[in-house]
Design a protein around this motif. Structure first.
Motif, PDB file in Angstrom:
ATOM      1  N   GLU A   1       0.804  -1.260   0.041  1.00  0.00           N
ATOM      2  CA  GLU A   1       0.077  -0.075  -0.016  1.00  0.00           C
ATOM      3  C   GLU A   1       0.794   1.302   0.084  1.00  0.00           C
ATOM      4  N   ASN A   2       2.143   1.082   0.322  1.00  0.00           N
ATOM      5  CA  ASN A   2       3.086   2.184   0.307  1.00  0.00           C
ATOM      6  C   ASN A   2       3.756   2.334  -1.086  1.00  0.00           C
ATOM      7  N   ILE A   3       3.345   1.658  -2.210  1.00  0.00           N
ATOM      8  CA  ILE A   3       3.988   1.789  -3.588  1.00  0.00           C
ATOM      9  C   ILE A   3       2.667   2.683  -4.146  1.00  0.00           C
ATOM     10  N   VAL A   4       2.920   3.817  -4.490  1.00  0.00           N
ATOM     11  CA  VAL A   4       1.932   4.730  -5.088  1.00  0.00           C
ATOM     12  C   VAL A   4       2.301   5.125  -6.451  1.00  0.00           C
ATOM     13  N   GLU A   5       1.385   5.574  -7.394  1.00  0.00           N
ATOM     14  CA  GLU A   5       1.495   5.974  -8.665  1.00  0.00           C
ATOM     15  C   GLU A   5       2.256   7.371  -8.850  1.00  0.00           C
ATOM     16  N   ASN A   6       2.646   7.680 -10.044  1.00  0.00           N
ATOM     17  CA  ASN A   6       3.246   9.002 -10.261  1.00  0.00           C
ATOM     18  C   ASN A   6       4.462   9.067  -9.423  1.00  0.00           C
ATOM     19  N   GLY A   7       5.494   8.086  -9.702  1.00  0.00           N
ATOM     20  CA  GLY A   7       6.725   8.326  -9.194  1.00  0.00           C
ATOM     21  C   GLY A   7       7.861   8.212 -10.282  1.00  0.00           C
ATOM     22  N   ASP A   8       9.188   7.794  -9.690  1.00  0.00           N
ATOM     23  CA  ASP A   8       9.956   7.645 -10.914  1.00  0.00           C
ATOM     24  C   ASP A   8      10.747   6.216 -11.077  1.00  0.00           C
ATOM     25  N   ILE A   9       9.925   5.313 -10.507  1.00  0.00           N
ATOM     26  CA  ILE A   9      10.491   3.938 -10.655  1.00  0.00           C
ATOM     27  C   ILE A   9       9.455   3.128 -11.364  1.00  0.00           C
ATOM     28  N   ALA A  10      10.177   2.387 -12.365  1.00  0.00           N
ATOM     29  CA  ALA A  10       9.295   1.422 -13.130  1.00  0.00           C
ATOM     30  C   ALA A  10       8.853   0.229 -12.537  1.00  0.00           C
ATOM     31  N   LEU A  11       7.364  -0.094 -12.652  1.00  0.00           N
ATOM     32  CA  LEU A  11       6.981  -1.378 -12.357  1.00  0.00           C
ATOM     33  C   LEU A  11       6.271  -1.941 -13.563  1.00  0.00           C
ATOM     34  N   LYS A  12       7.130  -3.096 -14.009  1.00  0.00           N
ATOM     35  CA  LYS A  12       6.563  -3.521 -15.173  1.00  0.00           C
ATOM     36  C   LYS A  12       5.644  -4.759 -14.900  1.00  0.00           C
ATOM     37  N   VAL A  13       4.282  -4.439 -15.162  1.00  0.00           N
ATOM     38  CA  VAL A  13       3.140  -5.381 -14.705  1.00  0.00           C
ATOM     39  C   VAL A  13       3.097  -6.861 -15.224  1.00  0.00           C
ATOM     40  N   PHE A  14       2.844  -7.931 -14.479  1.00  0.00           N
ATOM     41  CA  PHE A  14       2.367  -9.039 -15.072  1.00  0.00           C
ATOM     42  C   PHE A  14       0.997  -9.688 -14.921  1.00  0.00           C
ATOM     43  N   ASN A  15       0.412  -8.977 -13.826  1.00  0.00           N
ATOM     44  CA  ASN A  15      -0.915  -9.418 -13.493  1.00  0.00           C
ATOM     45  C   ASN A  15      -1.772  -8.796 -12.670  1.00  0.00           C
ATOM     46  N   ASN A  16      -3.010  -8.322 -12.757  1.00  0.00           N
ATOM     47  CA  ASN A  16      -3.956  -7.704 -11.837  1.00  0.00           C
ATOM     48  C   ASN A  16      -4.592  -8.666 -11.051  1.00  0.00           C
ATOM     49  N   GLU A  17      -4.824  -8.271  -9.639  1.00  0.00           N
ATOM     50  CA  GLU A  17      -5.955  -9.027  -8.885  1.00  0.00           C
ATOM     51  C   GLU A  17      -6.803  -8.078  -8.322  1.00  0.00           C
ATOM     52  N   ASN A  18      -7.998  -7.980  -8.956  1.00  0.00           N
ATOM     53  CA  ASN A  18      -8.930  -7.021  -8.565  1.00  0.00           C
ATOM     54  C   ASN A  18      -9.878  -7.651  -7.354  1.00  0.00           C
ATOM     55  N   LEU A  19      -9.796  -6.773  -6.174  1.00  0.00           N
ATOM     56  CA  LEU A  19     -10.421  -7.007  -4.989  1.00  0.00           C
ATOM     57  C   LEU A  19     -11.662  -5.925  -4.804  1.00  0.00           C
ATOM     58  N   GLY A  20     -12.524  -5.819  -5.710  1.00  0.00           N
ATOM     59  CA  GLY A  20     -13.422  -4.560  -5.182  1.00  0.00           C
ATOM     60  C   GLY A  20     -12.900  -3.367  -5.387  1.00  0.00           C
ATOM     61  N   GLN A  21     -12.582  -2.725  -4.297  1.00  0.00           N
ATOM     62  CA  GLN A  21     -12.297  -1.405  -4.014  1.00  0.00           C
ATOM     63  C   GLN A  21     -10.770  -1.405  -4.074  1.00  0.00           C
TER      64      GLN A  21
END
Length: 352
Positions: free
Chosen positions: A284-304
């Protein structure tokens, strides 16, 4: 209820295997203590020593100011609730709950009053004439709890009481145990390997690994300020992300990361300049709009919430976003870390 003092408890079996090392804990009257850790960490052995079901190799156990270290279980005024319910199949619910009082030869009217009161608390009034095989798992566990309640013990001991139940029923039973604690103001020691139970039930948590106490504190203390890498990795779901980094020129470098340090962080890590440490970041402390590249391989949708699984450099990482996200495999998100913990790589202790 009662206060407990566990002073330097050790457990060494006949084959010289040591299961518990120098266990120390002061339990306040009415406190809910949860012992948590992976299988084989010594938590159930500790509980069984408190119950008198295992001999204490060395150390002292005090209940309400009285040394009970060598005292037989029946004189310790404790009640234990087991994982497998341990009910008598040939007896009714009423008889199971009344059995210990009958052995004490208590007055029949007193027994009836205590059983009915416990049945009312646990919602078992309509089940009293049934046999255990006619009940659901949750009802059987409530009967086991009722059997403990009628004894009005100084201390309640719970040994993984919910592990045989399905996820939905575990949640319901957790709430019942919390309500029971508030109603009885009972002193409770509770063993589990499930960190969700530990975080939701405990006044304080004792986190154990390989027979050693790693940290004792409130759920928030263990979650926010873990003592070491073990506690940081065990407490929290999904687990904390870890990266091997080098402290260099006011930044952390490594594992595909370049993270600038604040002045406060520079001062904290000043003695580690040029050395490798471990950087810990909760999802939860990894937030968008930063300088570090996170390359996605999967989403796990949990409602909210959405757990975004990916790689930062060569390391797997999980970010917990507080909305329904629809990233696709190989998407690259720019993220930042809004709270970090640092660990000494050799000692594994947190750097404070």
């Amino acid at each position: 209820m009662a206060e407990l003092k566990l002073q330097h408890l050790d457990k060494i079996y006949d084959n010289k295997v040591q299961a518990v090392y120098d266990f120390n804990l002061d339990v306040k009257d009415g406190e809910f203590i949860v012992l948590v850790g992976p299988s084989g960490c010594g938590k159930s052995t500790t509980l069984r020593m408190i119950a008198g079901l295992e001999d204490i190799t060395s150390g002292t156990l005090i209940i309400d100011g009285k040394d009970v270290t060598r005292m037989p279980p029946k004189y310790r005024d404790e009640a234990m609730v087991f994982q497998n319910y341990a009910l008598y199949g040939h007896m009714t619910v009423y008889e199971n709950m009344a059995f210990s009082l009958m052995l004490r030869k208590e007055n029949k009217n007193v027994i009836h009053q205590k059983v009915m009161a416990a049945a009312e608390i646990l919602g078992l009034t309509s089940q009293l004439n049934k046999k255990p095989k006619q009940l659901s798992g949750g009802q059987r566990q409530r009967v086991a709890m009722g059997r403990a309640i009628v004894r009005n013990p100084k201390v309640f001991l719970f040994d993984e009481p919910l592990s045989n139940l399905d996820a939905k029923l575990r949640g319901a039973m957790r709430r019942e145990i919390l309500l029971l604690h508030k109603r009885l103001k009972a002193t409770i020691l509770y063993v589990t390997h499930d960190q969700t139970e530990a975080l939701t039930l405990a006044d304080r948590i004792v986190c154990m690994s390989m027979g050693h106490v790693q940290q004792i504190g409130t759920p928030l203390e263990l979650y926010d300020t873990p003592n070491n890498l073990f506690v940081a990795s065990f407490i929290g779901l999904p687990p904390m992300n870890f990266f091997d980094v080098k402290v260099e020129g006011g930044a952390l470098l490594g594992d595909g990361l370049t993270v600038a340090l604040t002045e406060e962080q520079k001062n904290l890590l000043s003695s580690y300049e040029g050395k490798e440490i471990v950087l810990g970041v909760r999802p939860e402390n990894i937030v968008e709009n930063g300088d570090i590249a996170l390359k996605v391989f999967n989403n796990e949708n949990l409602g909210q919430n959405t757990l975004v699984h990916g790689h930062i450099g060569s390391k797997k990482a999980v970010a917990k976003l507080h909305y329904w996200a629809n990233y696709k495999p190989n998407d690259v998100i720019k993220v930042g870390f809004d709270r970090m913990l640092f660990f000494d790589k050799e000692t594994t202790n947190v750097i404070r």
